[in-house]
Write an enzyme that holds these catalytic residues in place. Sequence first.
Site, mmCIF file in Angstrom:
data_model
loop_
_atom_site.group_PDB
_atom_site.id
_atom_site.type_symbol
_atom_site.label_atom_id
_atom_site.label_comp_id
_atom_site.label_asym_id
_atom_site.label_seq_id
_atom_site.Cartn_x
_atom_site.Cartn_y
_atom_site.Cartn_z
ATOM 1 N N LYS A 1 0.712 -1.044 0.061
ATOM 2 C CA LYS A 1 0.021 0.007 0.111
ATOM 3 C C LYS A 1 0.886 1.134 0.148
ATOM 4 O O LYS A 1 2.084 1.101 0.375
ATOM 5 C CB LYS A 1 -0.949 -0.202 1.268
ATOM 6 C CG LYS A 1 -0.121 -0.004 2.439
ATOM 7 C CD LYS A 1 -1.133 -0.706 3.667
ATOM 8 C CE LYS A 1 -0.503 -0.477 5.018
ATOM 9 N NZ LYS A 1 -1.385 -1.022 6.243
ATOM 10 N N ARG B 1 -10.809 -1.071 14.435
ATOM 11 C CA ARG B 1 -10.526 -0.455 13.292
ATOM 12 C C ARG B 1 -11.459 -0.760 12.298
ATOM 13 O O ARG B 1 -12.561 -0.545 12.142
ATOM 14 C CB ARG B 1 -9.063 -0.343 13.072
ATOM 15 C CG ARG B 1 -8.664 0.934 11.856
ATOM 16 C CD ARG B 1 -7.251 1.027 11.672
ATOM 17 N NE ARG B 1 -6.883 -0.213 11.004
ATOM 18 C CZ ARG B 1 -5.344 -0.305 10.355
ATOM 19 N NH1 ARG B 1 -4.622 0.605 10.685
ATOM 20 N NH2 ARG B 1 -5.269 -1.494 9.885
ATOM 21 N N TYR C 1 15.017 30.154 9.534
ATOM 22 C CA TYR C 1 13.746 30.840 10.086
ATOM 23 C C TYR C 1 13.465 30.890 11.348
ATOM 24 O O TYR C 1 13.746 29.684 12.122
ATOM 25 C CB TYR C 1 12.531 30.065 9.297
ATOM 26 C CG TYR C 1 12.407 30.337 7.964
ATOM 27 C CD1 TYR C 1 12.223 31.545 7.314
ATOM 28 C CD2 TYR C 1 12.325 29.192 6.886
ATOM 29 C CE1 TYR C 1 11.955 32.100 6.037
ATOM 30 C CE2 TYR C 1 11.966 29.495 5.467
ATOM 31 C CZ TYR C 1 11.994 30.701 5.213
ATOM 32 O OH TYR C 1 11.487 31.159 3.821
ATOM 33 N N MET D 1 11.281 24.800 3.500
ATOM 34 C CA MET D 1 10.665 23.978 2.482
ATOM 35 C C MET D 1 11.412 23.052 1.745
ATOM 36 O O MET D 1 11.124 21.777 1.373
ATOM 37 C CB MET D 1 9.770 24.883 1.747
ATOM 38 C CG MET D 1 8.801 24.045 0.898
ATOM 39 S SD MET D 1 7.850 25.336 -0.284
ATOM 40 C CE MET D 1 6.744 25.894 0.809
HETATM 41 C C1 LIG Z 1 -0.364 -1.894 6.786
HETATM 42 C C2 LIG Z 1 -1.114 -3.252 7.280
HETATM 43 C C3 LIG Z 1 -0.366 -4.576 7.193
HETATM 44 C C4 LIG Z 1 1.506 -4.327 7.261
HETATM 45 O O1 LIG Z 1 1.705 -3.547 8.403
HETATM 46 P P1 LIG Z 1 3.230 -3.499 8.693
HETATM 47 O O2 LIG Z 1 3.148 -3.100 10.337
HETATM 48 O O3 LIG Z 1 3.904 -2.334 7.923
HETATM 49 O O4 LIG Z 1 3.765 -4.822 8.379
HETATM 50 C C5 LIG Z 1 -0.808 -5.596 7.442
HETATM 51 N N1 LIG Z 1 -2.160 -5.922 7.613
HETATM 52 C C6 LIG Z 1 -2.934 -4.972 7.361
HETATM 53 C C7 LIG Z 1 -4.547 -5.072 7.359
HETATM 54 C C8 LIG Z 1 -2.623 -3.389 7.124
HETATM 55 O O5 LIG Z 1 -3.294 -2.431 7.317
#
Ligand SMILES: *Cc1c(COP(=O)(O)O)cnc(C)c1O
Length: 364
Positions: free
Chosen positions: A38, A139, A260, A308
């Site tokens: 992702k 979640r 800055y 920046m």
């Molecule tokens: C992002 C995610 C992972 C991977 O998590 P890491 O801590 O980067 O290994 C695995 N399962 C789900 C559902 C996730 O959202």
Amino acid sequence: MSPPRSVSRLRVDLSALAANYRTVQGLTGPADVAPVVKADGYGLGAAAVARRLWDEGARSFFTARLAGGEALRRTLGPEREAAIYVLDGCSDPSDGERLAHSDLTPVLSSTAQIDVFTGFSNATGYKPAALHVDTGMNRLGVRPEEALALVETGALAALDLKLVMSHLACAITPEHPMNARQAARFRELTKSFPGVRASLANSGGCFLGPDYAFDLVRPGIALYGGGPTEAPDPRIAAVGSFEARILQVRDVPAGESVGYGATWTAERATRVAVIGAGYADGLPRSAFPGGGAWFEGAVRPFLGRVSMDLAALDVTGCETAEPGQWVELFGEHLKLDDAARADGSVAYELLTRIAPRVERIHED
Ligand SMILES: *Cc1c(COP(=O)(O)O)cnc(C)c1O
């Protein structure tokens, strides 16, 4: 005309990525290792990452967004077969069409999503799915009692259930009691899904022992060079190296300030290297005070606020510093987790915030 010389770059070591994949496999085998790619492969470039991991043997992948899954399917092409799971699932029939078109498997996380995808499946015959069950993180996912009710009422019968999964809330803290509690809940739940593959572990979970591996593990950060406990781990190789060039070296007399807000004042004559990376490149603005960059054998602290496009480093005593040289913001010497901590961040954020304008270089 030659292309403009880049002043910041992210070098991605694909051999180190492959080594981390094999390390995770060694810890969790015989479970399948299904990389999570992702957020464009945690900022490292999902296309290059996924192809290299496919070569290494990965045949299942996870993306968060549907568009990420579509891009990954195009990247892998027809010649590289793989299951691609989309964590966002399926929220309306148009998602279903896109999932089917790219042969993606939605991870269904609520009864509403199950209803939508079942309706789509009945209409089209496209039915591969995964079920996300929440075991304590609150979640995503249906509750365990909802999952059992779905089984009892036959509500999943129209789907081709490929995977039942859950997610650990506290895997970076091995001794946290939540880990064993979630694993026990999940193991109990899998009994209601005979013949369906099960998955619980993210990176942290892969390092918690065989009880957490089940049939498939979903590592992300550990493949990309982050330790399973948000600290460097000798078993994990650095994959990304974020580097910036020195643009100017200046000698700042005692009593003068840098940057800055004049937040840092020299107590003694100080040699300052101004580098070509700032918060628009993904360097946290909170990198000062505390953070630094590796140059010529040591971490050189940031001086004053990150701007920046620029930041300043203390290179006092380093006579060789000159414009054009590269400093390492994280990488082989300054470990990702250490850099993240010093910047008031975590490895995940540091990687995924590196801006598109930073040149990506994939090396094998
Ligand atoms: C992002 C995610 C992972 C991977 O998590 P890491 O801590 O980067 O290994 C695995 N399962 C789900 C559902 C996730 O959202």
